[in-house]
Design an enzyme around this catalytic site. Structure first.
Site, PDB file in Angstrom:
ATOM      1  N   TYR A  66      -2.002  -0.274  10.267  1.00 38.98           N
ATOM      2  CA  TYR A  66      -2.351  -0.999   9.180  1.00 38.98           C
ATOM      3  C   TYR A  66      -1.105  -0.845   8.278  1.00 38.98           C
ATOM      4  O   TYR A  66      -0.788  -1.791   7.689  1.00 38.98           O
ATOM      5  CB  TYR A  66      -3.632  -0.351   8.370  1.00 38.98           C
ATOM      6  N   LYS A 126       1.936  -3.333   6.665  1.00 41.84           N
ATOM      7  CA  LYS A 126       2.113  -3.679   5.188  1.00 41.84           C
ATOM      8  C   LYS A 126       3.735  -3.588   5.253  1.00 41.84           C
ATOM      9  O   LYS A 126       4.268  -4.180   4.330  1.00 41.84           O
ATOM     10  CB  LYS A 126       1.461  -2.582   4.250  1.00 41.84           C
ATOM     11  N   SER A 151       0.863  -1.262   0.070  1.00 42.91           N
ATOM     12  CA  SER A 151       0.046  -0.054  -0.145  1.00 42.91           C
ATOM     13  C   SER A 151       0.909   1.175   0.024  1.00 42.91           C
ATOM     14  O   SER A 151       2.043   1.229   0.539  1.00 42.91           O
ATOM     15  CB  SER A 151      -0.783   0.101   1.280  1.00 42.91           C
TER      16      SER A 151
HETATM   17  N1  UFG Z   1     -12.523  11.613   2.941  1.00 40.80           N
HETATM   18  C1  UFG Z   1     -13.440  12.621   3.217  1.00 40.80           C
HETATM   19  N2  UFG Z   1     -14.656  11.688   3.803  1.00 40.80           N
HETATM   20  C2  UFG Z   1     -14.938  10.457   3.966  1.00 40.80           C
HETATM   21  C3  UFG Z   1     -14.105   9.741   3.634  1.00 40.80           C
HETATM   22  C4  UFG Z   1     -12.565  10.327   2.989  1.00 40.80           C
HETATM   23  O1  UFG Z   1     -13.415  13.670   3.015  1.00 40.80           O
HETATM   24  O2  UFG Z   1     -16.037  10.198   4.396  1.00 40.80           O
HETATM   25  C5  UFG Z   1     -11.136  12.158   2.149  1.00 40.80           C
HETATM   26  C6  UFG Z   1      -9.985  11.965   3.168  1.00 40.80           C
HETATM   27  O3  UFG Z   1      -9.686  12.900   4.175  1.00 40.80           O
HETATM   28  C7  UFG Z   1      -8.980  11.963   1.749  1.00 40.80           C
HETATM   29  C8  UFG Z   1      -9.647  11.234   0.620  1.00 40.80           C
HETATM   30  O4  UFG Z   1     -11.082  11.451   1.012  1.00 40.80           O
HETATM   31  O5  UFG Z   1      -8.690  13.098   1.508  1.00 40.80           O
HETATM   32  C9  UFG Z   1      -9.419   9.642   0.443  1.00 40.80           C
HETATM   33  O6  UFG Z   1      -9.861   9.137   1.934  1.00 40.80           O
HETATM   34  P1  UFG Z   1      -9.991   7.287   1.881  1.00 40.80           P
HETATM   35  O7  UFG Z   1     -10.404   7.137   3.141  1.00 40.80           O
HETATM   36  O8  UFG Z   1     -10.982   6.904   0.617  1.00 40.80           O
HETATM   37  O9  UFG Z   1      -8.360   6.788   1.336  1.00 40.80           O
HETATM   38  P2  UFG Z   1      -7.159   7.248   2.046  1.00 40.80           P
HETATM   39  O10 UFG Z   1      -6.118   7.966   1.014  1.00 40.80           O
HETATM   40  O11 UFG Z   1      -7.141   7.844   3.467  1.00 40.80           O
HETATM   41  O12 UFG Z   1      -6.683   5.676   2.366  1.00 40.80           O
HETATM   42  C10 UFG Z   1      -6.351   4.870   1.177  1.00 40.80           C
HETATM   43  C11 UFG Z   1      -6.859   3.576   1.725  1.00 40.80           C
HETATM   44  C12 UFG Z   1      -5.716   2.985   2.638  1.00 40.80           C
HETATM   45  C13 UFG Z   1      -4.385   3.035   2.072  1.00 40.80           C
HETATM   46  C14 UFG Z   1      -4.218   4.414   1.411  1.00 40.80           C
HETATM   47  C15 UFG Z   1      -3.162   4.480   0.577  1.00 40.80           C
HETATM   48  O13 UFG Z   1      -7.928   3.482   2.680  1.00 40.80           O
HETATM   49  O14 UFG Z   1      -5.877   1.612   2.956  1.00 40.80           O
HETATM   50  O15 UFG Z   1      -5.347   4.725   0.333  1.00 40.80           O
HETATM   51  O16 UFG Z   1      -2.695   5.492  -0.164  1.00 40.80           O
HETATM   52  F1  UFG Z   1      -3.512   2.652   2.634  1.00 40.80           F
END
Ligand code: UFG
Length: 337
Positions: free
Chosen positions: A148, A152, A124
């Protein structure tokens, strides 16, 4: 050519299973359905019109998992199985370390015992320190903000050490960026339990009326519109990246980390607007505070994947959103009838 997919009933595993079967590979799925549904197996059969062996087993359990190796001569393992919820990992770190690291160690022991030399691992972008660089190459600084991510990073190290000790091993450590979207059939897709943590599944549940509105975590980041920027990649492109990695493993030795991303970042607001365009559904949203552990912006340098695997992502954000919406609309309750 026979491939073993651990966690093959999960979101990325099931999409990879479909692409493998369509290309004529023989597959075996090992999954304990702790975070997936056995109905996925029927959906994979329905899409591909092909059958395959499957085992309900815990890959962290040596004797349970050994049965698969006794009964099949495996050429390549694709190791998807593992707990994956970032927030949960911080609350129950020991369960995450126990499960994810034991799975990796058990798998490597069985590969050594049964002479299986090739493995592709679901790593990841969570292994990178995304506070320092925005465009992440495989040699960018590594550091995690949650358990998490550490599972990884530690698994990567275990694979590297195993490959150093056994020069016959060939290991591709694929660092996924943000996989979203679904197979074009709408029969398989991302199906998180409870309230989704990730952006796209949250948006699709707002669109289908199961959640009221999207909460956007922060609009004061140093990005073009203040919301967080990520590299979203279509899960089908990601699946095809694994197939490209099979050939790489068969022709190279050692362990190597490779990014799977598009190289392009989109902000939360850009994703919301792309989804609205693709679905025709308005997504109400509200800005709230930043989520702990989030950083402003990062995206993959996809060059190494192109050079070594001859692979690059092809599907765009609109296709990602349209397919995610098709899956949610066709399956408002996931795999439940
Ligand atoms: N976000 C919101 N509201 C939500 C969910 C997310 O504003 O309800 C925003 C987050 O702040 C972020 C973006 O949307 O800016 C993406 O968030 P995600 O939770 O979809 O994804 P992340 O980038 O936080 O994490 C994901 C996976 C992880 C992985 C990571 C690697 O969930 O498992 O990408 O890049 F490790």
């Amino acid at each position: 050519m026979k491939l073993l997919l651990t966690g093959g009933a999960g979101y990325i595993g099931s999409h990879t299973a479909v692409e493998l079967l369509n290309k004529g590979y023989e597959i075996v799925i090992a999954d304990n359905y702790s975070n997936s549904d056995p109905k996925v197996l029927d959906r994979i059969r329905k899409i591909t019109n092909k059958d395959f062996a499957h085992y309900n087993c815990d890959v962290a359990n040596y004797s349970e998992f050994e049965r698969v190796f006794k009964e099949h001569k495996i050429d390549v393992v694709i190791h998807f199985a593992g707990y994956k919820a970032v927030g949960e990992s911080v609350k129950i770190p020991l369960e995450y370390y126990e499960n994810n690291l034991n799975a990796t160690i058990t798998l490597l022991k069985l590969m050594n015992k049964y002479g299986v030399e090739n493995c592709i691992f679901s790593s990841s972008a969570a292994v990178y320190d995304s506070t320092k660089n925005r465009r992440l190459t495989e040699d960018s600084p590594l550091s995690c903000t949650n358990t998490y991510g550490y599972t990884k990073l530690m698994s990567e190290q275990i694979f590297k050490d195993a490959a150093r000790a056994n020069p016959k091993l060939s290991i591709a450590l694929l660092r996924y960026f943000n996989p979203i979207g679904s197979h074009e059939s709408g029969l398989i897709g991302d199906n998180p339990n409870g309230i989704p943590n990730n952006l796209l599944p949250y948006i699709t549940r707002v669109a289908v009326g199961k959640l009221d509105k999207l909460y956007i975590f922060g609009n004061d980041y140093d990005t073009r519109d203040g919301t967080g920027v990520r590299d979203y990649i279509h899960v089908v492109d990601l699946a095809l990246g694994h197939i490209a990695a099979i050939d790489y493993c068969l022709n190279n030795k050692g362990a190597i980390a490779i990014n799977l991303g598009t190289g392009k970042g989109y902000s939360v607001l850009e994703v919301v607007h792309a989804f609205e365009k693709a679905s025709g559904v308005k997504i109400p949203y509200e800005f709230t505070g930043r989520r702990e552990g989030d950083t402003a912006e990062y995206y993959a340098s996809p060059e190494l994947a192109k050079k070594l695997l001859g692979w690059e992502a092809r599907l765009d954000l609109e296709q990602m959103c349209a397919s995610a919406w098709k899956w949610q609309k066709m399956n408002p309750n996931g795999y439940e009838e």
